[in-house]
Design a protein around this motif. Structure first.
Motif, PDB file in Angstrom:
ATOM      1  N   CYS A  50       0.773  -0.868   0.188  1.00 12.77           N
ATOM      2  CA  CYS A  50      -0.281   0.174  -0.359  1.00 12.77           C
ATOM      3  C   CYS A  50       1.201   1.341   0.138  1.00 12.77           C
ATOM      4  O   CYS A  50       2.032   0.966  -0.139  1.00 12.77           O
ATOM      5  CB  CYS A  50      -1.030  -0.146   1.343  1.00 12.77           C
ATOM      6  SG  CYS A  50      -0.055   0.416   2.724  1.00 12.77           S
ATOM      7  N   ASN A  69       1.049   3.643   2.362  1.00 14.69           N
ATOM      8  CA  ASN A  69       3.141   3.012   3.629  1.00 14.69           C
ATOM      9  C   ASN A  69       3.766   2.255   3.794  1.00 14.69           C
ATOM     10  O   ASN A  69       4.557   2.584   4.049  1.00 14.69           O
ATOM     11  CB  ASN A  69       1.280   3.135   4.931  1.00 14.69           C
ATOM     12  CG  ASN A  69       2.024   3.020   6.172  1.00 14.69           C
ATOM     13  OD1 ASN A  69       2.461   4.376   6.421  1.00 14.69           O
ATOM     14  ND2 ASN A  69       2.487   2.442   6.778  1.00 14.69           N
ATOM     15  N   CYS A  70       3.517   1.082   2.913  1.00 13.19           N
ATOM     16  CA  CYS A  70       4.809   0.205   2.450  1.00 13.19           C
ATOM     17  C   CYS A  70       5.365   1.022   1.457  1.00 13.19           C
ATOM     18  O   CYS A  70       6.826   0.817   2.406  1.00 13.19           O
ATOM     19  CB  CYS A  70       4.645  -0.830   1.679  1.00 13.19           C
ATOM     20  SG  CYS A  70       3.293  -2.017   2.513  1.00 13.19           S
ATOM     21  N   CYS A 114       4.172  -3.132   7.621  1.00 17.53           N
ATOM     22  CA  CYS A 114       3.605  -2.348   7.792  1.00 17.53           C
ATOM     23  C   CYS A 114       1.991  -2.395   8.678  1.00 17.53           C
ATOM     24  O   CYS A 114       0.965  -3.393   8.339  1.00 17.53           O
ATOM     25  CB  CYS A 114       2.649  -1.984   5.964  1.00 17.53           C
ATOM     26  SG  CYS A 114       1.754  -1.347   5.704  1.00 17.53           S
ATOM     27  N   CYS A 148      -1.821  -2.266   5.405  1.00 21.14           N
ATOM     28  CA  CYS A 148      -2.202  -3.559   5.206  1.00 21.14           C
ATOM     29  C   CYS A 148      -1.454  -5.131   5.711  1.00 21.14           C
ATOM     30  O   CYS A 148      -1.606  -5.807   5.179  1.00 21.14           O
ATOM     31  CB  CYS A 148      -1.844  -3.053   3.581  1.00 21.14           C
ATOM     32  SG  CYS A 148       0.163  -3.384   2.987  1.00 21.14           S
TER      33      CYS A 148
HETATM   34 ZN   LIG Z   1       1.388  -1.614   3.711  1.00 23.18          ZN
END
Ligand SMILES: [Zn+2]
Length: 255
Positions: free
Chosen positions: A173, A175-176, A247, A250
């Motif tokens: 995602c 955020n990753c 993460c 996700c």
């Molecule tokens: Zn993620």
């Protein structure tokens, strides 16, 4: 569920319908589709214009800002006449003039965790072109939780980036790619760093293209890839994305 196109719509979308990959069936799919466009600025402008022109049946626009003279160098959905107006209202006016066949929903707000959750749930797909990390993280988390595809773009100076996130299909995602702790400190806004207006047009148009392809289920998806464009060198590069196993958004469990 709308099953047909009117005579008017057949004419309006005839150049789409001629494409075997779209056809009447694809055009009806677009008519039944809904997209949330986060930010009615440099990226959101071309995204919303092309999605509206393409006949996406329901488009939501979210932004809490007003049109400023300094926006007009790149935010092509707004006009000199709309300076001082709410961006969502100015954009709604232009989009309705472009395509009165579609439904436009405007949200004059800045998204946070709970509001992002609520809005994202109402749409099939989300295009994020907002100008701040807090909203980007809130939208990403809401998309992961609701299982919605997120087509995300960003620009700075002469460079742009584009990625499509759908963690269950791989690549992780947002955020990753940009863990929340990094992002806050490393980015400058357009107001601080400057931006070449046409670059936002290219990146927003690529974003709209990927969103339409997702809705139609055609071509290469772009999930799991980061596309980067350097306008000064006229160079596109792509990089494979991988999920971060640690993460917190996700879970990174899908590779
Ligand atoms: Zn993620």
């Amino acid at each position: 569920m709308k099953l047909d196109l009117s005579e008017n719509e057949i004419q309006r979308y005839s150049r789409h319908i001629l494409l075997p990959e779209v056809g009447g069936t694809g055009q009806v799919a677009l008519k039944n589709a809904s997209v949330l466009v986060v930010g009615a600025g440099g990226l959101g402008a071309p995204v919303a214009l092309y999605l509206a022109a393409a006949g996406v049946g329901r488009i939501g626009l979210v932004d809490d800002d007003v049109v400023d003279l300094s926006n007009l160098q790149r935010q092509v959905v707004h006009t000199t006449h709309s300076i001082g107006q709410k961006k969502v209202e100015s954009a709604r006016h232009q989009l309705a003039a472009l395509n009165p066949e579609i439904t436009l929903e405007t949200w004059d707000m800045r998204l946070d965790g709970p509001t992002a959750q609520e809005l994202v749930a109402r749409y099939d797909l989300v295009c994020d072109g907002c100008d701040n990390f807090a909203t980007r993280y809130a939208v990403n988390a809401a998309c992961v939780r609701a299982g919605k595809v997120l087509v995300s773009a960003a620009v700075q100076r002469f460079e742009g980036q584009l990625a499509t996130f759908s963690p269950e299909r791989g690549g992780g995602c947002y955020n990753c790619l940009y863990p929340a702790t990094d992002g806050e400190t490393t980015s400058l806004s357009c107001g601080e760093a400057g931006v070449f207006g046409a670059v936002t047009g290219v990146m927003g148009t690529l974003q709209a293209t990927q969103a339409l392809k997702e809705l139609l289920g055609i071509g290469q998806s772009g999930v799991g890839q980061l596309l980067m464009w350097d306008a000064l060198r006229m160079k596109f590069t792509t990089m494979a994305l991988s999920a971060d196993p640690a993460c917190p958004v996700c879970g990174g469990g899908h590779g």
